[in-house]
Design a protein around this motif. Structure first.
Motif, PDB file in Angstrom:
ATOM      1  N   LYS A   1     -42.496  17.767 -19.510  1.00  0.00           N
ATOM      2  CA  LYS A   1     -41.957  19.122 -19.389  1.00  0.00           C
ATOM      3  C   LYS A   1     -42.060  19.873 -20.709  1.00  0.00           C
ATOM      4  CE  LYS A   1     -39.707  22.308 -17.024  1.00  0.00           C
ATOM      5  NZ  LYS A   1     -40.349  23.012 -15.893  1.00  0.00           N
TER       6      LYS A   1
ATOM      7  N   PRO B   1     -36.023  26.633 -22.197  1.00  0.00           N
ATOM      8  CA  PRO B   1     -37.103  27.636 -22.118  1.00  0.00           C
ATOM      9  C   PRO B   1     -36.562  29.045 -22.347  1.00  0.00           C
ATOM     10  CG  PRO B   1     -37.108  26.156 -20.207  1.00  0.00           C
ATOM     11  CD  PRO B   1     -35.811  25.947 -20.921  1.00  0.00           C
ATOM     12  N   ASP B   2     -37.391  29.904 -22.901  1.00  0.00           N
ATOM     13  CA  ASP B   2     -37.048  31.321 -23.119  1.00  0.00           C
ATOM     14  C   ASP B   2     -35.722  31.487 -23.862  1.00  0.00           C
ATOM     15  OD1 ASP B   2     -39.332  32.316 -21.701  1.00  0.00           O
ATOM     16  OD2 ASP B   2     -38.329  31.772 -19.833  1.00  0.00           O
ATOM     17  N   THR B   3     -35.474  30.629 -24.848  1.00  0.00           N
ATOM     18  CA  THR B   3     -34.208  30.669 -25.593  1.00  0.00           C
ATOM     19  C   THR B   3     -34.502  30.730 -27.079  1.00  0.00           C
ATOM     20  OG1 THR B   3     -33.189  29.303 -23.871  1.00  0.00           O
ATOM     21  CG2 THR B   3     -31.997  29.535 -25.947  1.00  0.00           C
TER      22      THR B   3
ATOM     23  N   ARG C   1     -27.722  25.491 -17.999  1.00  0.00           N
ATOM     24  CA  ARG C   1     -28.162  26.554 -17.105  1.00  0.00           C
ATOM     25  C   ARG C   1     -29.177  25.997 -16.113  1.00  0.00           C
ATOM     26  NH1 ARG C   1     -30.559  30.340 -21.686  1.00  0.00           N
ATOM     27  NH2 ARG C   1     -31.606  28.330 -21.965  1.00  0.00           N
ATOM     28  N   SER C   2     -29.457  26.751 -15.076  1.00  0.00           N
ATOM     29  CA  SER C   2     -30.394  26.276 -14.054  1.00  0.00           C
ATOM     30  C   SER C   2     -31.802  26.101 -14.612  1.00  0.00           C
ATOM     31  CB  SER C   2     -30.424  27.249 -12.868  1.00  0.00           C
ATOM     32  OG  SER C   2     -30.838  28.540 -13.295  1.00  0.00           O
ATOM     33  N   THR C   3     -32.134  26.834 -15.671  1.00  0.00           N
ATOM     34  CA  THR C   3     -33.475  26.735 -16.245  1.00  0.00           C
ATOM     35  C   THR C   3     -33.589  25.648 -17.307  1.00  0.00           C
ATOM     36  OG1 THR C   3     -32.874  28.478 -17.841  1.00  0.00           O
ATOM     37  CG2 THR C   3     -33.999  29.164 -15.806  1.00  0.00           C
ATOM     38  N   ASP C   4     -32.475  25.074 -17.738  1.00  0.00           N
ATOM     39  CA  ASP C   4     -32.502  24.047 -18.774  1.00  0.00           C
ATOM     40  C   ASP C   4     -32.931  22.708 -18.185  1.00  0.00           C
ATOM     41  OD1 ASP C   4     -31.571  25.993 -20.473  1.00  0.00           O
ATOM     42  OD2 ASP C   4     -29.464  25.388 -20.289  1.00  0.00           O
ATOM     43  N   PHE C   5     -33.492  21.839 -19.034  1.00  0.00           N
ATOM     44  CA  PHE C   5     -34.024  20.550 -18.599  1.00  0.00           C
ATOM     45  C   PHE C   5     -33.312  19.461 -19.392  1.00  0.00           C
ATOM     46  CE2 PHE C   5     -37.041  17.085 -18.307  1.00  0.00           C
ATOM     47  CZ  PHE C   5     -37.568  17.212 -17.024  1.00  0.00           C
TER      48      PHE C   5
ATOM     49  N   GLU D   1     -43.791  23.512 -21.122  1.00  0.00           N
ATOM     50  CA  GLU D   1     -43.074  24.696 -21.603  1.00  0.00           C
ATOM     51  C   GLU D   1     -43.623  25.183 -22.933  1.00  0.00           C
ATOM     52  OE1 GLU D   1     -41.046  26.534 -20.092  1.00  0.00           O
ATOM     53  OE2 GLU D   1     -40.710  25.298 -18.320  1.00  0.00           O
TER      54      GLU D   1
END
Length: 375
Positions: free
Chosen positions: A223, A294-296, A276-280, A227
Motif C-alpha cells: 500500500k 494519504p493526502d495528509t 479515518r476511513s482513508t487511513d491504512f 500511495e
C-alpha cells in the motif's frame, strides 16, 4: 536479542560473540535489534508459506471437484470469453453432442456452431450482456439449433449462465433440458462460490496479521508503494506514522505473553477505531504498528499521531497503563523513494523513545515546533 514471534513465543536468541568483553553502542544494539526482526520475519514468512500451501491444496481440490462435476453432467456445457469471442472450455457431454474432440472445439468462435442467429451473441454485439443476464446471472434463450461437426442440425434448449470469475464475466452455455438443468446450475454456482471463498481466504491470510486482525507488514509495504506513486503523480502529500508500545518486553516478562497478546489486540483495535476511513493501519512487527495517511500534510499528520497516542493512553488497561512512542514523516519533493518515509518515521520514533517515550516526534520538526503544531 530474543527472537520472538508476533504471538510472543520465543524461538531463540540472536547473539554477537567475540573473544574479548565488549559493550555495544546504541547504534550496534539497534542494528542487532533490526537483524533479529529480519530473522523473525523470515521465520514468519516460512510459516505463512506453509499456510498458503494448505489453502492452495484446498483450491486445487475444489477445482478438481468442479471439473469432475461438470464433466459428469448429462447436459452439455461450453464456456465462452465474450471479449475474445472464443470458446475456452467444454465438458464431455457437449463434445459428444456436437461430435468434436476437445482440441477441435476449444478456440472456435460460438458463431461456428450456431445454425441460426442468437441476437445476444452475434459477432456484432457478442460482448453485450443484457439486463436480465447481468441482474440474475442467467438467461433462457429457448429452443435453438446448433450445427454439429458433420454439418447436421441439432435442436437444443440454450441457457446462458454468468460465471463471475473474479470480475472477468465469462459465459457458460448450457444445452439440453432446462427443467433438469436448474439443479445442476445450482451445483455449478456452489462450487464456483467455494473457489471464490478459498481465494478470499488466501488473500486474507496474505494481507492480515493473525493476532491483531489489522493488515500485516507485507500489505503495508504494498500500500505504501501504491500511495507513494499516487502522491508523486498528483503532487499530493503523504505521511507515515510508526509507533511502538512502550516497555513491552517488561510487560511480557511481568504479566506473561497471553496478557501481552491482549495488549497488542487492544492497540490494533484502538488504532482502527481512531483512524479515518482513508487511513491504512498495519502491524509492522512485534509491538510496532504503522499507519499510512494519504493526502495528509505535516500538520494534519501530527494531529492524527497525537490523537492515536492519546487514544491508547486513555484505554482502561487491566494490568497497568500502556503508552506508545510515535514517529511521523511526511513526503516532500526531495523524498527519493517510499522506503525513505519509513526510515524517517523510524528515526523520529527513536527520538521519541530517547526523549522519554509516550510522545510524538516528526522527522522534519524540532520538539518546540512539534508542541506548537499539536497545539
Amino acid at each position: 536479542m530474543p527472537l520472538a514471534t508476533p504471538e510472543g513465543h520465543n524461538l531463540g536468541t540472536l547473539c554477537v560473540i567475540d573473544r574479548v568483553p565488549r559493550t555495544l553502542t546504541n547504534t550496534q544494539s539497534d542494528a542487532l535489534r533490526v537483524l533479529a526482526r529480519h530473522v523473525v520475519t523470515q521465520l514468519m514468512l516460512r510459516r505463512q508459506l506453509e499456510w498458503s500451501k494448505v489453502i492452495e491444496a484446498e483450491l486445487r481440490a475444489s477445482e478438481a471437484k468442479f471439473r469432475n462435476t461438470v464433466d459428469r453432467l448429462a447436459e452439455g456445457v461450453f464456456v465462452v470469453d465474450p471479449l475474445a469471442r472464443k470458446i475456452i472450455d467444454a465438458n464431455l457431454a457437449v463434445l459428444a453432442i456436437l461430435g468434436y474432440t476437445k482440441s477441435e472445439f476449444v478456440g472456435r468462435s460460438p458463431e461456428d456452431i450456431m445454425a441460426q442467429e442468437i441476437p445476444e451473441v452475434t459477432t456484432r454485439n457478442f460482448s453485450r450482456i443484457d439486463s436480465e443476464l447481468a441482474t440474475t446471472g442467467r438467461r433462457n434463450l429457448g429452443r435453438k439449433c446448433l450445427r454439429g461437426k458433420d454439418g447436421s442440425l441439432i435442436s437444443v434448449d440454450v441457457r446462458i449462465t454468468l460465471i463471475p470469475n473474479d470480475g472477468v464475466g465469462l459465459q457458460a452455455f448450457v444445452i439440453r433440458d432446462l427443467t433438469e438443468q436448474c439443479a445442476y446450475e445450482d451445483r455449478l454456482f456452489l462450487y464456483q462460490t467455494e473457489l471464490e471463498n478459498a481465494n478470499a481466504k488466501l488473500k486474507q491470510l496474505a494481507n492480515t496479521d493473525g493476532l491483531t486482525g489489522v493488515r500485516n507488514r507485507s500489505a503495508f509495504n504494498a500500500k505504501l508503494l501504491e500511495e507513494y506513486d499516487r502522491a508523486n503523480r498528483y503532487n499530493h502529500p503523504l505521511s507515515v506514522i510508526l509507533m511502538d508500545v512502550d516497555h513491552f518486553k517488561i510487560f511480557n516478562d511481568t504479566f506473561g505473553h497471553p496478557a501481552g497478546d491482549e495488549v497488542l489486540k487492544a492497540v490494533g483495535r484502538t488504532l482502527q477505531e481512531t483512524a479515518r476511513s482513508t487511513d491504512f493501519v498495519a502491524r509492522y512487527g512485534g509491538e510496532e504498528f504503522a499507519v499510512l495517511l494519504p493526502d495528509t500534510e505535516l500538520s494534519g499528520a501530527m494531529v492524527l499521531a497525537e490523537r492515536f497516542r492519546r487514544a491508547i493512553a486513555s484505554v482502561s488497561w487491566d494490568k497497568r497503563a500502556v503508552t506508545v512512542s510515535v514517529g511521523v514523516s511526511t513526503s516532500t519533493k526531495q523524498t527519493p523513494e517510499a522506503s525513505k518515509l519509513v526510515q524517517e518515521a523510524d528515526e523520529a520514533l527513536y527520538r521519541s523513545k530517547k526523549n522519554g517515550r509516550n510522545r510524538v516526534n516528526h522527522s522534519n520538526l524540532s520538539s518546540l515546533s512539534i508542541r506548537n503544531t499539536i497545539a
